[in-house]
Design a protein around this motif. Sequence first.
Motif, PDB file in Angstrom:
ATOM      1  N   ASP A 108       0.812  -1.270   0.026  1.00 30.32           N
ATOM      2  CA  ASP A 108      -0.707   0.317  -0.246  1.00 30.32           C
ATOM      3  C   ASP A 108       1.048   1.567   0.195  1.00 30.32           C
ATOM      4  OD1 ASP A 108      -1.324   1.861   0.825  1.00 30.32           O
ATOM      5  OD2 ASP A 108      -2.738   1.099   1.778  1.00 30.32           O
ATOM      6  N   LEU A 109       1.180   1.952  -1.110  1.00 33.48           N
ATOM      7  CA  LEU A 109       2.118   3.104  -1.661  1.00 33.48           C
ATOM      8  C   LEU A 109       1.590   4.326  -0.488  1.00 33.48           C
ATOM      9  CD1 LEU A 109       3.037   2.518  -4.559  1.00 33.48           C
ATOM     10  CD2 LEU A 109       4.822   2.028  -2.985  1.00 33.48           C
ATOM     11  N   SER A 110       0.328   3.815  -0.160  1.00 33.92           N
ATOM     12  CA  SER A 110      -0.148   5.416   1.039  1.00 33.92           C
ATOM     13  C   SER A 110      -0.272   4.969   1.781  1.00 33.92           C
ATOM     14  CB  SER A 110      -0.852   5.460   0.667  1.00 33.92           C
ATOM     15  OG  SER A 110      -2.142   4.261   1.332  1.00 33.92           O
ATOM     16  N   ARG A 111       0.587   4.692   2.119  1.00 31.63           N
ATOM     17  CA  ARG A 111       2.173   4.030   3.862  1.00 31.63           C
ATOM     18  C   ARG A 111       2.553   5.226   4.244  1.00 31.63           C
ATOM     19  NH1 ARG A 111       2.705  -2.792   3.169  1.00 31.63           N
ATOM     20  NH2 ARG A 111       0.260  -3.055   4.024  1.00 31.63           N
ATOM     21  N   GLN A 112       3.581   5.250   3.374  1.00 31.31           N
ATOM     22  CA  GLN A 112       4.929   5.399   2.948  1.00 31.31           C
ATOM     23  C   GLN A 112       4.347   7.007   2.417  1.00 31.31           C
ATOM     24  OE1 GLN A 112       7.182   7.812   4.105  1.00 31.31           O
ATOM     25  NE2 GLN A 112       8.489   6.093   3.943  1.00 31.31           N
ATOM     26  N   PRO A 113       4.198   8.059   2.712  1.00 26.79           N
ATOM     27  CA  PRO A 113       3.623   9.612   1.872  1.00 26.79           C
ATOM     28  C   PRO A 113       5.397   9.989   1.471  1.00 26.79           C
ATOM     29  CG  PRO A 113       3.528  10.158   4.216  1.00 26.79           C
ATOM     30  CD  PRO A 113       4.169   8.254   4.300  1.00 26.79           C
ATOM     31  N   TRP A 114       6.539  10.147   2.217  1.00 21.53           N
ATOM     32  CA  TRP A 114       7.672  10.432   2.373  1.00 21.53           C
ATOM     33  C   TRP A 114       9.011   9.617   1.636  1.00 21.53           C
ATOM     34  CZ3 TRP A 114       8.041  15.360   3.327  1.00 21.53           C
ATOM     35  CH2 TRP A 114       6.898  16.517   3.983  1.00 21.53           C
ATOM     36  N   THR A 115       9.512  10.692   0.008  1.00 24.82           N
ATOM     37  CA  THR A 115      10.443   9.945  -0.215  1.00 24.82           C
ATOM     38  C   THR A 115      11.859  10.678   0.274  1.00 24.82           C
ATOM     39  OG1 THR A 115      11.895   9.546  -2.264  1.00 24.82           O
ATOM     40  CG2 THR A 115      10.782  11.052  -2.308  1.00 24.82           C
ATOM     41  N   TYR A 116      12.569  10.317   0.326  1.00 31.34           N
ATOM     42  CA  TYR A 116      14.405  10.899   1.140  1.00 31.34           C
ATOM     43  C   TYR A 116      15.649  10.700   0.398  1.00 31.34           C
ATOM     44  CZ  TYR A 116      11.548  10.216   5.513  1.00 31.34           C
ATOM     45  OH  TYR A 116      10.087  10.239   6.531  1.00 31.34           O
ATOM     46  N   PRO A 117      15.927  11.327   1.086  1.00 25.75           N
ATOM     47  CA  PRO A 117      17.618  10.968   0.298  1.00 25.75           C
ATOM     48  C   PRO A 117      18.256   9.822   1.015  1.00 25.75           C
ATOM     49  CG  PRO A 117      17.792  13.098   1.942  1.00 25.75           C
ATOM     50  CD  PRO A 117      16.421  12.371   1.980  1.00 25.75           C
ATOM     51  N   THR A 118      18.676   8.879  -0.461  1.00 23.31           N
ATOM     52  CA  THR A 118      19.115   7.610   0.253  1.00 23.31           C
ATOM     53  C   THR A 118      20.733   7.016  -0.480  1.00 23.31           C
ATOM     54  OG1 THR A 118      19.451   7.288  -2.575  1.00 23.31           O
ATOM     55  CG2 THR A 118      16.932   6.637  -1.518  1.00 23.31           C
ATOM     56  N   GLN A 119      22.137   8.641  -0.458  1.00 28.74           N
ATOM     57  CA  GLN A 119      22.997   8.167  -0.246  1.00 28.74           C
ATOM     58  C   GLN A 119      23.720   7.626   1.397  1.00 28.74           C
ATOM     59  OE1 GLN A 119      21.295  10.878  -0.756  1.00 28.74           O
ATOM     60  NE2 GLN A 119      22.676  12.276  -2.870  1.00 28.74           N
ATOM     61  N   ALA A 120      22.699   7.236   2.315  1.00 28.43           N
ATOM     62  CA  ALA A 120      23.440   7.544   3.411  1.00 28.43           C
ATOM     63  C   ALA A 120      22.796   5.364   3.849  1.00 28.43           C
ATOM     64  CB  ALA A 120      22.508   7.821   5.091  1.00 28.43           C
ATOM     65  N   ALA A 121      21.703   5.282   3.550  1.00 34.29           N
ATOM     66  CA  ALA A 121      21.535   3.637   2.515  1.00 34.29           C
ATOM     67  C   ALA A 121      22.306   3.163   2.136  1.00 34.29           C
ATOM     68  CB  ALA A 121      19.806   3.410   2.597  1.00 34.29           C
ATOM     69  N   HIS A 122      22.486   3.584   0.516  1.00 29.16           N
ATOM     70  CA  HIS A 122      23.070   2.833  -0.477  1.00 29.16           C
ATOM     71  C   HIS A 122      24.836   2.566   0.384  1.00 29.16           C
ATOM     72  CE1 HIS A 122      20.790   2.373  -4.310  1.00 29.16           C
ATOM     73  NE2 HIS A 122      20.323   4.234  -3.965  1.00 29.16           N
ATOM     74  N   GLY A 123      25.359   3.592   1.297  1.00 24.38           N
ATOM     75  CA  GLY A 123      26.171   3.367   1.661  1.00 24.38           C
ATOM     76  C   GLY A 123      27.147   2.521   2.388  1.00 24.38           C
ATOM     77  N   LEU A 124      26.292   2.410   2.893  1.00 27.62           N
ATOM     78  CA  LEU A 124      25.733   0.485   4.303  1.00 27.62           C
ATOM     79  C   LEU A 124      25.230  -0.389   3.197  1.00 27.62           C
ATOM     80  CD1 LEU A 124      23.605   1.491   7.140  1.00 27.62           C
ATOM     81  CD2 LEU A 124      26.247   0.494   7.382  1.00 27.62           C
ATOM     82  N   ILE A 125      24.922  -0.093   2.042  1.00 28.74           N
ATOM     83  CA  ILE A 125      24.903  -1.716   1.347  1.00 28.74           C
ATOM     84  C   ILE A 125      25.902  -1.530   0.570  1.00 28.74           C
ATOM     85  CG2 ILE A 125      23.733  -2.873  -0.781  1.00 28.74           C
ATOM     86  CD1 ILE A 125      21.109  -0.758   0.371  1.00 28.74           C
ATOM     87  N   LEU A 126      26.582  -1.035   0.352  1.00 31.08           N
ATOM     88  CA  LEU A 126      28.586  -1.033  -0.119  1.00 31.08           C
ATOM     89  C   LEU A 126      29.354  -1.542   0.419  1.00 31.08           C
ATOM     90  CD1 LEU A 126      28.735   2.298  -2.513  1.00 31.08           C
ATOM     91  CD2 LEU A 126      28.131   0.124  -3.400  1.00 31.08           C
ATOM     92  N   ALA A 127      29.129  -0.863   1.634  1.00 30.35           N
ATOM     93  CA  ALA A 127      29.646  -1.849   2.785  1.00 30.35           C
ATOM     94  C   ALA A 127      29.597  -2.724   3.172  1.00 30.35           C
ATOM     95  CB  ALA A 127      29.710  -0.564   4.232  1.00 30.35           C
ATOM     96  N   ALA A 128      28.494  -3.513   3.191  1.00 35.73           N
ATOM     97  CA  ALA A 128      27.560  -4.891   2.933  1.00 35.73           C
ATOM     98  C   ALA A 128      28.726  -5.864   2.287  1.00 35.73           C
ATOM     99  CB  ALA A 128      26.610  -5.201   3.976  1.00 35.73           C
TER     100      ALA A 128
END
Length: 234
Positions: A108-128
């Motif tokens: 249900d895409l209405s659950r999340q009404p915001w989109t955020y910067p993703t650099q921090a999340a991608h940075g963790l994924i790269l480190a993983a």
Amino acid sequence: MACDGERSIAPVEWMERKHGMMLQIDLYTEISCPWCLIGHHRLDKVLAERFAGLAVDIRQHPVLLLPDAPAEGLYIPDLLRSRYGITDPKASFARPEAEARASGLDLDLSRQPWTYPTQAAHGLILAARERGTQHPLAVAITDAHFLEAKNISDADILADIAVGHGFAREEARTIALDPAQHRRVEQEAARSMAAGVRSVPHFVFGGRIAIHGGRSEDEIASAIRQATALPAPT
């Protein structure tokens, strides 16, 4: 660059596998793209249900759809109206939500009404990557964004997720806040574009079969068979 439900398939240059019979899957995604959530879910479902004996090495590559998103995030109804002229967000959500339900994912895409910067999340994924938890961490962060309406630019939220994927909490928090890691993400995202990635999700199987967009489970399975020369089930 787009978060895309459109579909295409193309052969790409063969790259020698480095893991014997292991299939390398390069997966280019953006955390805030609903089609990437669906792509993660369908890929994992197809591998579990149709290729249970196949060893795979899933490598995540960052794509930044909104590289200049403000720290406080963007309100999706405003973004859809200003960028695409869409005045009824629910109508634009109908197709990805239906596709998700077709694969057993309650979205249900209405659950999340915001989109955020993703650099921090991608940075963790790269480190993983070096911990062997890259793909499950990417799935967990994407799920947290869409299914739990979490702010996945928040270092504390990211650290809470990462502790289940090979990180100490403070270590994960430090990586998420590290400007040098953010720059690495931006450099990797530029490489993704230079490699020809124009919409997400974008899959490359075995270095030679590339597909992108809102692919069905059957289409993903077909691409895996082409990449591995496995016969279709009878």
